[in-house]
Design a protein around this motif. Structure first.
Motif, PDB file in Angstrom:
ATOM      1  N   GLN A 227       0.966  -1.334  -0.014  1.00 54.29           N
ATOM      2  CA  GLN A 227      -0.018   0.056   0.158  1.00 54.29           C
ATOM      3  C   GLN A 227       0.885   1.265  -0.146  1.00 54.29           C
ATOM      4  O   GLN A 227       0.640   1.987  -0.748  1.00 54.29           O
ATOM      5  CB  GLN A 227      -0.973  -0.041   1.246  1.00 54.29           C
ATOM      6  N   MET A 231       1.132   4.209  -2.739  1.00 46.98           N
ATOM      7  CA  MET A 231       0.854   5.548  -2.443  1.00 46.98           C
ATOM      8  C   MET A 231       1.966   6.565  -2.865  1.00 46.98           C
ATOM      9  O   MET A 231       1.790   7.731  -2.901  1.00 46.98           O
ATOM     10  CB  MET A 231       0.731   5.849  -0.875  1.00 46.98           C
ATOM     11  N   PRO A 256      -6.422  12.098   1.803  1.00 47.54           N
ATOM     12  CA  PRO A 256      -6.750  11.319   3.253  1.00 47.54           C
ATOM     13  C   PRO A 256      -5.928  10.143   3.190  1.00 47.54           C
ATOM     14  O   PRO A 256      -5.869   9.429   2.358  1.00 47.54           O
ATOM     15  CB  PRO A 256      -8.181  11.247   3.365  1.00 47.54           C
ATOM     16  N   LEU A 257      -5.482   9.782   4.634  1.00 54.66           N
ATOM     17  CA  LEU A 257      -4.748   8.560   4.577  1.00 54.66           C
ATOM     18  C   LEU A 257      -5.570   7.465   4.729  1.00 54.66           C
ATOM     19  O   LEU A 257      -6.458   7.352   5.471  1.00 54.66           O
ATOM     20  CB  LEU A 257      -3.607   8.503   5.525  1.00 54.66           C
ATOM     21  N   PRO A 258      -5.264   6.106   3.914  1.00 50.62           N
ATOM     22  CA  PRO A 258      -6.293   4.996   3.781  1.00 50.62           C
ATOM     23  C   PRO A 258      -6.143   3.956   4.773  1.00 50.62           C
ATOM     24  O   PRO A 258      -6.225   2.866   4.481  1.00 50.62           O
ATOM     25  CB  PRO A 258      -5.980   4.314   2.324  1.00 50.62           C
ATOM     26  N   PHE A 259      -5.894   4.464   6.272  1.00 47.74           N
ATOM     27  CA  PHE A 259      -5.798   3.365   6.915  1.00 47.74           C
ATOM     28  C   PHE A 259      -6.825   3.309   8.072  1.00 47.74           C
ATOM     29  O   PHE A 259      -7.468   4.368   8.466  1.00 47.74           O
ATOM     30  CB  PHE A 259      -4.447   3.654   7.741  1.00 47.74           C
ATOM     31  N   ARG A 261      -9.166   3.295  11.477  1.00 48.79           N
ATOM     32  CA  ARG A 261      -9.151   4.415  12.446  1.00 48.79           C
ATOM     33  C   ARG A 261      -7.849   3.822  13.905  1.00 48.79           C
ATOM     34  O   ARG A 261      -7.312   4.528  14.587  1.00 48.79           O
ATOM     35  CB  ARG A 261     -10.196   4.491  13.186  1.00 48.79           C
TER      36      ARG A 261
END
Length: 270
Positions: A227, A231, A256-259, A261
């Motif tokens: 990932q 990115m 936005p970061l796709p991780f 919460r």
């Protein structure tokens, strides 16, 4: 008096052989980064105390490396009672050396606050008694770490201006777990030679040997590495023997970061 113990990442990690004492000889570049805890030490009115806040830290306070660092110096110096407080932010079992940094900064802070007159060399010797990579955080600058990770040589690696993204997937991997599956071997090419190359070559040549055994066991780690490359990372890797994955970017990732919460994420410029 307050200081901010910082994390480190490993730029490559080669496990070269198992030692007669059960430890492993390794080769790795330790590089300091800006994710920090907070450590405060004040003179105490009564008995010495150590308190914690932030992330929960397992074990009794007296088993914490900060307290052990205080006890270690107290064997050789008449230290007064102190109030020590650690606010824990750097995740544990993450391969970032947070606990080692806390211990080393305790030594440095006590030396400064109570004018013990210890040199960096003296502090390094004390730090080695607390853990294999504690000594790194005394001088806290990029080094080539060898043997158990407590013997250092200079290395010319400069990542100034690169953007670093650290992702901890809420997965603690103990040192014992990590070492259980490794197969030490001498590398064909030295890490120092590889790191001297352009960073664009690191993707195929700079390897963390723990990935080979830990990725099949924890597929999320391999997924995170992929990932980070998707990115736009120029280089991505696992740090140390823990579960934090990091990416080096020429510019900050867009959007936005796709991780999830529940993951812990830190990013900043080196």
């Amino acid at each position: 008096m307050i200081q901010f113990p910082n994390a480190k990442i490993n730029l490559g990690l080669q496990l070269v052989e198992k030692r007669p004492d059960g430890f492993h000889n390794l080769v790795s570049c330790f590089y300091p980064v800006g994710w920090t805890d907070a450590l405060e030490i004040l003179p105490a009115q009564g008995e010495a105390s150590f308190t914690l806040s932030g992330l929960p830290v397992p074990g009794a306070p007296t088993a914490n490396l900060c307290w052990k660092a205080y006890e270690l110096l107290r064997k050789d110096f008449e230290l007064p009672a102190i109030q020590m407080h650690l606010h824990k932010v750097i995740p544990m079992g993450a391969g970032l050396g947070g606990g080692s940094a806390d211990a080393a900064f305790t030594l440095k802070l006590l030396n400064q606050q109570f004018e013990l007159g210890l040199s960096d060399e003296n502090l390094i010797e004390y730090a080695r008694q607390l853990g294999s990579d504690c000594a790194f955080f005394i001088q806290n600058q990029p080094v080539l770490a060898v043997e158990k990770g407590d013997v250092f040589a200079p290395i010319e690696v400069n990542l100034k201006g690169w953007h670093l993204l650290l992702v901890y997937p809420n997965l603690a991997i103990s040192t014992a777990q990590a070492y259980a599956g490794v197969s030490p071997r001498f590398p064909e090419k030295s890490l120092k030679t590889i790191l001297a190359q352009d960073i664009s070559t690191w993707k195929t040549e700079v390897v963390n040997d723990f990935e080979e055994s830990l990725f099949p066991k924890y597929p999320v780690l391999a997924e995170l590495k992929a990932q980070l490359y998707e990115m736009g990372a120029v280089y991505a890797s696992m740090s140390g023997s823990g579960s934090t994955m990091y990416g080096l970017f020429q510019t900050p990732p867009a959007g936005p970061l796709p991780f999830p919460r529940e993951y812990s994420v830190w990013q900043g410029v080196l």
